[in-house]
Design a protein around this motif. Sequence first.
Motif, PDB file in Angstrom:
ATOM      1  N   SER A   1      -9.578  -1.063   4.815  1.00 37.33           N
ATOM      2  CA  SER A   1      -8.053   0.111   4.351  1.00 37.33           C
ATOM      3  C   SER A   1      -7.962   0.126   5.607  1.00 37.33           C
ATOM      4  CB  SER A   1      -8.691   1.173   2.848  1.00 37.33           C
ATOM      5  OG  SER A   1     -10.070   1.783   3.370  1.00 37.33           O
TER       6      SER A   1
ATOM      7  N   THR B   1      -4.219   1.939   5.436  1.00 38.05           N
ATOM      8  CA  THR B   1      -3.472   2.517   4.314  1.00 38.05           C
ATOM      9  C   THR B   1      -4.491   4.396   5.036  1.00 38.05           C
ATOM     10  OG1 THR B   1      -5.951   3.151   2.904  1.00 38.05           O
ATOM     11  CG2 THR B   1      -4.039   1.252   2.480  1.00 38.05           C
TER      12      THR B   1
ATOM     13  N   THR C   1      -7.174   5.568   2.579  1.00 39.40           N
ATOM     14  CA  THR C   1      -6.734   6.577   0.989  1.00 39.40           C
ATOM     15  C   THR C   1      -7.399   5.393  -0.174  1.00 39.40           C
ATOM     16  OG1 THR C   1      -4.514   5.604   1.297  1.00 39.40           O
ATOM     17  CG2 THR C   1      -5.383   7.860   2.423  1.00 39.40           C
ATOM     18  N   THR C   2      -7.517   4.817   0.516  1.00 35.43           N
ATOM     19  CA  THR C   2      -8.004   3.444  -0.928  1.00 35.43           C
ATOM     20  C   THR C   2      -9.520   2.667  -0.535  1.00 35.43           C
ATOM     21  OG1 THR C   2      -7.006   1.798  -2.361  1.00 35.43           O
ATOM     22  CG2 THR C   2      -6.621   1.759  -0.228  1.00 35.43           C
TER      23      THR C   2
ATOM     24  N   GLU D   1      -6.059   7.405  -2.804  1.00 35.32           N
ATOM     25  CA  GLU D   1      -5.763   6.668  -4.393  1.00 35.32           C
ATOM     26  C   GLU D   1      -6.496   7.710  -5.604  1.00 35.32           C
ATOM     27  OE1 GLU D   1      -4.709   2.786  -4.548  1.00 35.32           O
ATOM     28  OE2 GLU D   1      -3.910   2.172  -2.963  1.00 35.32           O
TER      29      GLU D   1
ATOM     30  N   TYR E   1     -10.007   5.712  -6.712  1.00 34.73           N
ATOM     31  CA  TYR E   1     -11.106   5.952  -5.030  1.00 34.73           C
ATOM     32  C   TYR E   1     -11.372   7.045  -4.745  1.00 34.73           C
ATOM     33  CZ  TYR E   1      -9.059   0.753  -5.882  1.00 34.73           C
ATOM     34  OH  TYR E   1      -8.584   0.253  -6.697  1.00 34.73           O
ATOM     35  N   ARG E   2     -11.253   8.490  -5.843  1.00 26.30           N
ATOM     36  CA  ARG E   2     -11.309  10.181  -4.922  1.00 26.30           C
ATOM     37  C   ARG E   2     -13.020   9.832  -5.299  1.00 26.30           C
ATOM     38  NH1 ARG E   2      -7.120  13.682  -7.919  1.00 26.30           N
ATOM     39  NH2 ARG E   2      -5.027  13.226  -5.922  1.00 26.30           N
TER      40      ARG E   2
END
Length: 359
Positions: free
Chosen positions: A122, A125, A128-129, A289, A292-293
């Motif tokens: 990832s 990104t 962030t995911t 996102e 997925y936090r």
Amino acid sequence: MSRVYNFSAGPSALPEEVLNQAREEMLEWRDSGMSVMEMSHRGKFFSIIADELEQDLRELMAVPENYKVLFLQGGATAQFSMIPQNLLRGKTKACYVNTGAWSEKAIKDAGNYCEAVLSASSEDTRFTTIPDVAGWRVDPDAAYLHYTSNETIHGVEFQSIPDSKGLTLVSDMSSNILSRPVDIGKFGLIYAGTQKNMGPAGVTVVIVRDDLIGHAPKSVPQVFNYADQAKNGSMLNTPATYNWYLVGLVLKWLKAQGGVAAIEQRNIAKSRLLYDLVDKSSLYRNPVEVPYRSRMNVPFILVDDALDKPFLAAAEANGLFELKGHRSVGGMRASIYNAMPEAGVKALCEFMAEFERTH
Ligand SMILES: Cc1ncc(COP(=O)(O)O)c(C=O)c1O
């Protein structure tokens, strides 16, 4: 004495009950006449501590009988090399998923021992995911598939166990072990440093299925060989005895809280408080996102970074410490592991709301 709320990513806050018990038992553990630090690791008193430690961890995590539980040194970082050294079993490849800084370190070290196949990443990104599991490219000839269940720096967490696609699943659970129930039977091996959810730094827990060990090449030193460690009850050399004891106290504390399922509910509630505040704010922002936090590490930035220093100074003045984000990503990060009480998260939320109002 006034203890602060400590949001450090690790070493991190410990339950106050544990610290008090350690203080009470500092000079004499039970009726032993000595401090835990002074005991022989092979003596009758320390044997009790070691046995209870393993039993409590097995109970809390429902570890199946056919798994070994090891308490090693060298941190989770040593596992980045020990895993390929022990688990390749004659193969030349292992699959890795890259979801952030800790995955990257594991991949780099694995590359010294085998071809580390990148199954998904990832990075595009900025972590962030989590890449969609359906698209992970696994090599059927690989010895295992490795992923990091919680990225401590980027604040990205797997909310369920991914499909192993026929490979032996291996996971770095350093920053979310014991924060939620996990079906150990789905894994070949999991590992975690203790300094976040289990105690002080200095112990690394490895839980590994029996059939996977005993295949390391002879060149692997015995101290790095899971089978040798298992045969010796993780006492192939002198273990970090006082740290084992402290981890044991944390596990007993966790049992008294109702165990992993109960602490998970608290972790859900604590993290929700903080994410709700960030999402409603126009000063704070979390880039991850939503699905997925991480429940454990909540990174956030201030949209005006000129406010970073005043934010940190005002937080400390309010008894809220260690909120600075990791140097590699900047911004802020609140680590809210099991030992962080809800009152600490509420105090942080109140402070953040007030800071936004006044800035
Ligand atoms: C997810 C993860 N893996 C590995 C490590 C490295 O652990 P250690 O410093 O115990 O080697 C850390 C440390 O913060 C971590 O958060």
